[in-house]
Scaffold this motif. Structure first.
Motif, PDB file in Angstrom:
ATOM      1  N   ASP A  97       0.819  -1.211   0.000  1.00 48.55           N
ATOM      2  CA  ASP A  97       0.000   0.000   0.000  1.00 48.55           C
ATOM      3  C   ASP A  97       0.855   1.264   0.000  1.00 48.55           C
ATOM      4  O   ASP A  97       0.358   2.356  -0.300  1.00 48.55           O
ATOM      5  CB  ASP A  97      -0.922   0.023   1.225  1.00 48.55           C
ATOM      6  N   ALA A  98       2.124   1.128   0.327  1.00 43.80           N
ATOM      7  CA  ALA A  98       3.018   2.286   0.378  1.00 43.80           C
ATOM      8  C   ALA A  98       4.428   1.835   0.031  1.00 43.80           C
ATOM      9  O   ALA A  98       5.343   1.867   0.859  1.00 43.80           O
ATOM     10  CB  ALA A  98       2.980   2.944   1.750  1.00 43.80           C
ATOM     11  N   ALA A  99       4.600   1.390  -1.201  1.00 43.10           N
ATOM     12  CA  ALA A  99       5.911   0.930  -1.650  1.00 43.10           C
ATOM     13  C   ALA A  99       6.789   2.129  -1.994  1.00 43.10           C
ATOM     14  O   ALA A  99       6.352   3.040  -2.712  1.00 43.10           O
ATOM     15  CB  ALA A  99       5.756   0.031  -2.872  1.00 43.10           C
ATOM     16  N   PRO A 100       8.011   2.182  -1.497  1.00 43.45           N
ATOM     17  CA  PRO A 100       8.866   3.352  -1.738  1.00 43.45           C
ATOM     18  C   PRO A 100       9.336   3.443  -3.184  1.00 43.45           C
ATOM     19  O   PRO A 100       9.602   2.435  -3.831  1.00 43.45           O
ATOM     20  CB  PRO A 100      10.036   3.126  -0.784  1.00 43.45           C
ATOM     21  N   TRP A 101       9.380   4.641  -3.685  1.00 47.30           N
ATOM     22  CA  TRP A 101       9.996   4.919  -4.976  1.00 47.30           C
ATOM     23  C   TRP A 101      10.416   6.383  -4.992  1.00 47.30           C
ATOM     24  O   TRP A 101      10.298   7.064  -3.977  1.00 47.30           O
ATOM     25  CB  TRP A 101       9.052   4.578  -6.135  1.00 47.30           C
ATOM     26  N   GLN A 102      10.935   6.887  -6.099  1.00 44.65           N
ATOM     27  CA  GLN A 102      11.371   8.271  -6.185  1.00 44.65           C
ATOM     28  C   GLN A 102      10.634   8.969  -7.326  1.00 44.65           C
ATOM     29  O   GLN A 102      10.560   8.443  -8.444  1.00 44.65           O
ATOM     30  CB  GLN A 102      12.880   8.356  -6.415  1.00 44.65           C
ATOM     31  N   ASP A 151      16.438  19.401 -11.852  1.00 42.75           N
ATOM     32  CA  ASP A 151      15.584  18.243 -11.584  1.00 42.75           C
ATOM     33  C   ASP A 151      16.139  17.499 -10.374  1.00 42.75           C
ATOM     34  O   ASP A 151      17.345  17.240 -10.284  1.00 42.75           O
ATOM     35  CB  ASP A 151      15.540  17.299 -12.786  1.00 42.75           C
ATOM     36  N   ILE A 152      15.266  17.175  -9.446  1.00 43.06           N
ATOM     37  CA  ILE A 152      15.671  16.397  -8.278  1.00 43.06           C
ATOM     38  C   ILE A 152      14.743  15.207  -8.137  1.00 43.06           C
ATOM     39  O   ILE A 152      13.666  15.160  -8.742  1.00 43.06           O
ATOM     40  CB  ILE A 152      15.636  17.246  -6.989  1.00 43.06           C
ATOM     41  N   LYS A 153      15.173  14.234  -7.346  1.00 46.96           N
ATOM     42  CA  LYS A 153      14.351  13.058  -7.048  1.00 46.96           C
ATOM     43  C   LYS A 153      13.947  13.114  -5.573  1.00 46.96           C
ATOM     44  O   LYS A 153      14.785  13.378  -4.721  1.00 46.96           O
ATOM     45  CB  LYS A 153      15.101  11.769  -7.355  1.00 46.96           C
ATOM     46  N   VAL A 154      12.680  12.860  -5.333  1.00 43.63           N
ATOM     47  CA  VAL A 154      12.142  12.979  -3.981  1.00 43.63           C
ATOM     48  C   VAL A 154      11.522  11.652  -3.571  1.00 43.63           C
ATOM     49  O   VAL A 154      10.795  11.022  -4.354  1.00 43.63           O
ATOM     50  CB  VAL A 154      11.066  14.100  -3.924  1.00 43.63           C
ATOM     51  N   ASP A 155      11.834  11.207  -2.347  1.00 41.97           N
ATOM     52  CA  ASP A 155      11.238   9.973  -1.845  1.00 41.97           C
ATOM     53  C   ASP A 155       9.716  10.081  -1.845  1.00 41.97           C
ATOM     54  O   ASP A 155       9.145  11.091  -1.431  1.00 41.97           O
ATOM     55  CB  ASP A 155      11.727   9.685  -0.426  1.00 41.97           C
ATOM     56  N   SER A 156       9.069   9.034  -2.312  1.00 42.15           N
ATOM     57  CA  SER A 156       7.610   9.022  -2.380  1.00 42.15           C
ATOM     58  C   SER A 156       7.132   7.593  -2.148  1.00 42.15           C
ATOM     59  O   SER A 156       7.944   6.675  -1.963  1.00 42.15           O
ATOM     60  CB  SER A 156       7.139   9.547  -3.741  1.00 42.15           C
ATOM     61  N   TYR A 157       5.836   7.397  -2.154  1.00 44.26           N
ATOM     62  CA  TYR A 157       5.258   6.075  -1.940  1.00 44.26           C
ATOM     63  C   TYR A 157       4.118   5.868  -2.927  1.00 44.26           C
ATOM     64  O   TYR A 157       3.463   6.820  -3.352  1.00 44.26           O
ATOM     65  CB  TYR A 157       4.733   5.929  -0.505  1.00 44.26           C
ATOM     66  N   ARG A 158       3.913   4.628  -3.297  1.00 40.58           N
ATOM     67  CA  ARG A 158       2.838   4.312  -4.229  1.00 40.58           C
ATOM     68  C   ARG A 158       2.194   2.992  -3.855  1.00 40.58           C
ATOM     69  O   ARG A 158       2.801   2.144  -3.180  1.00 40.58           O
ATOM     70  CB  ARG A 158       3.366   4.234  -5.661  1.00 40.58           C
TER      71      ARG A 158
END
Length: 635
Positions: A97-102, A151-158
């Motif tokens: 339900d909240a798998a980490p990605w960028q 451009d930067i990458k930010v920790d997120s969840y999906r």
């Protein structure tokens, strides 16, 4: 005279639990087991899952209350059943339900103005982008001004669309059973599964080693997805992108040959033949064919064959999901016609389905030639006279099925008829189908089996598919099938496909019988199982597995009544010792074999002569074999 490869030990772990002594099989047919067998298996799972503990050889609750087998079933049974087999992926393993990605994020200053931020000097990129200016604030900090943004990458969840898998039983962690520092999960499973197979033999491994030459023990095992967690290739490929560093172990431990290498180096100490053959989802049968060929040819007398796969991770889910191969939550909702999903029924071979269900599993079998098995009094659980492998020829789609499976399956049936006769195959055989649970497979494999059955005059050919219970473990899938088939021989019970409501309308079944409930064969005992496996790329394999009673008939004929009677007498002690291990394992005493840095062979101690080599630690010499294969070509 060819030597017959007989199965003298088997073990491992998958979503059904421990495989040795048929406990994994019992879990899949738990409704059909007698009371004692059912309660015993549940108790073993309860210990494995750390729901209860063992004190002075007796079961106790975690708060020290004594427990009977009946009490364990009553108090913990529902939880055990819910926490085994295919189910929703547990958060402790992977939060679907909240798998980490960028996420990619473009940042610029307000209204086109420069953007400034403060960071550590050591964190500046090399070289600096041309539109950056840097001003030192102190010895450590700098202020950076960007004129064009960046451009930067930010920790997120999906949320993952795939939420089910065939996980190991909840609470069971192979890493806790031995010193598994930095070992990928697939290799942790290899060590504990190979141990289970070796302990199940009922003979001390050293006794077996003492009866054969050093090069007469072979190991064949592999994985197809390599080791993709952070301790293997996953960490290797992600390290730099995450701002970290690659370790010295990630590449080596990530190799898909490591299951065999770990067994040789840390479990057996073997110097014999070894290999890691891959054939996509048919890989176990590919390795099994090699092990059997080594035994029938006399080049090995013992072979440990298996596979280990730990693919329940984001990368595998993303990869197979992008192909449309996996059962998604949305797909299952559409099939069931409701918003809630019963993830227990995600894998639905030959029913209305929408894709396969990934699983983790590590399974091993121990093969011996029939003469050695008789000499040692080994218990024989079955035999594998042959495994047939065929490719598909030219292909349009690498993942699509093809004609190769017709060839290997037909050859397997024809081979079995020569061993057990037409009635033995027509009336007393069954099929462990690949049964991947995809819409394409249910049509193509059922048509294949139906046509083969018609060709050989087989009516109502029983077909089962273990993936309904434990999911699709990729390289280990056909090993799951074989282990389940051994259980069917033991209990004369064919598992029904209980995750489906009905056979799909497009399934070919004129000559097949695909049951939704467990089918007893006590009145017409099973003698042969055909293990069928299909893999991406045109990898097809079909194995012939003979029941132990068939093997006994063959051995009586080959060795005569006196030698066979002597074997039966020796076998009693072997069975008693195997049962003793099982009872210990049910109480959590798994006695994992992991020899790191012990009993190393000193190269200088090897004694070489013109006729043989003596290797330290082995009682038998390695004798150079006389080779007359090309004698007619020599002067």
């Amino acid at each position: 005279m060819s030597r017959l490869p007989v199965i003298v030990g088997f073990g491992g772990y998958n979503a059904a639990g421990r495989s040795s002594a048929h406990h994994g099989f019992r879990r899949t047919v738990i409704e059909s087991m007698d009371s004692h067998s059912r309660q015993e298996t549940l108790a073993g799972l309860a210990v494995l899952m750390k729901l209860i503990k063992v004190v002075d050889g007796q079961y106790h609750s975690l708060d020290d209350a004594p427990l009977t087998l009946a009490a364990i079933e009553a108090d913990y049974g529902p939880q055990i059943l819910a926490s085994t087999l295919v189910r929703r992926i547990e958060k402790s393993h992977l939060d679907v339900d909240a798998a980490p990605w960028q996420k990619n994020l473009t940042v610029t200053g307000p209204a086109g103005k420069p953007l400034s931020f403060i960071t550590l000097r050591k964190q500046l990129p090399e070289p600096l982008p041309s539109d950056w200016t840097v001003e030192a604030l102190n010895d450590n900090d700098v202020q950076v001004t960007l004129y064009d943004g960046c451009d930067i990458k930010v920790d997120s969840y999906r949320e993952l669309p795939v939420k089910s898998a065939g996980q190991l039983p909840s609470g069971f962690e192979p890493s806790e059973l031995y010193r598994s520092h930095f070992h990928p999960r697939g290799l942790q499973m290899t060590v504990v599964a190979a141990t289970d197979a070796l302990r199940s033999i009922g003979l001390p491994w050293q006794k077996i080693v003492d009866h054969v030459a050093p090069d007469e023990i072979a190991v064949y095992a592999s994985s197809i997805m390599s080791q993709l967690d952070e301790n293997g290739f996953g960490g290797l490929m992600q390290a730099r992108l995450k701002g970290g560093r690659v370790t010295a172990k990630q590449l080596a431990l990530g190799l898909n040959s490591m299951p065999a290498d770990f067994i040789n180096a840390y479990v057996l100490g073997s110097v014999g033949s070894t290999g890691s053959i891959t054939g996509a989802c048919a890989s176990f049968l590919y390795n099994l064919q090699k092990g059997c060929d080594m035994i029938t040819s006399g080049r090995a007398r013992v072979a440990i064959v298996g596979s280990s796969e730990a693919p329940i991770n984001q990368e595998c889910i993303d990869g197979y999901g992008a192909m449309g191969a996996l059962a998604t939550e949305a797909g299952l909702q559409q099939i069931e016609g409701k918003d809630t999903v019963d993830f227990r029924r995600a894998s639905r071979p030959f029913g209305q389905n929408c894709g396969f269900t990934l699983a983790e599993s590590s399974q091993f079998v121990v093969l011996m030639d029939d003469a050695l098995a008789l000499e040692l009094g080994a218990d024989i659980h079955g035999a594998v006279p042959d495994v047939f492998i065929n490719a598909d020829g030219f292909k349009k789609s690498i993942s699509a099925p093809g004609p190769g499976n017709y060839l290997c399956m037909a050859k397997a049936v024809a081979s079995a008829i020569q061993l057990v006769g037409e009635d033995g195959v027509r009336l007393r055989s069954f099929v462990h189908a690949h049964g991947s649970s995809t819409p394409a497979n249910r049509v193509t494999e059922s048509e294949l089996l139906d046509r083969v059955a018609a060709n050989f005059g087989i009516a109502d050919w029983p077909v089962t598919a273990v993936k309904a219970y434990v999911g699709h473990s990729l390289a280990s899938a056909s090993a799951d099938q074989l282990i389940s088939a051994l259980g069917s021989f033991k209990y004369q019970l064919i598992p029904g496909i209980k995750t489906i409501d009905a056979i799909a309308d497009d399934v070919h079944q004129q000559h097949l019988r695909i049951a939704k409930v467990d089918v007893s064969r006590a009145e017409q005992p099973l003698e042969v199982c055909f293990i069928n496996s299909k893999g991406f790329g045109g990898n097809n394999a079909s194995g012939v597995l003979l029941a132990p009673q068939v093997v006994e008939r063959m051995l009586r004929k080959r060795y005569g009544p006196e030698r066979f009677a002597a074997y039966l007498a020796k076998r009693e002690q072997t069975r008693a010792d195997a049962q003793a291990y099982d009872q210990q394992a049910l109480k959590g005493q798994l006695e994992i074999i992991y020899n790191f840095g012990h009993d190393l062979i000193d190269d200088q101690g090897i004694e070489m002569g013109s006729e043989q080599i003596n290797v330290p630690g082995f009682s038998q010499p390695l004798v150079f074999q006389r080779d007359a294969r090309f004698a007619d070509m020599l002067d």
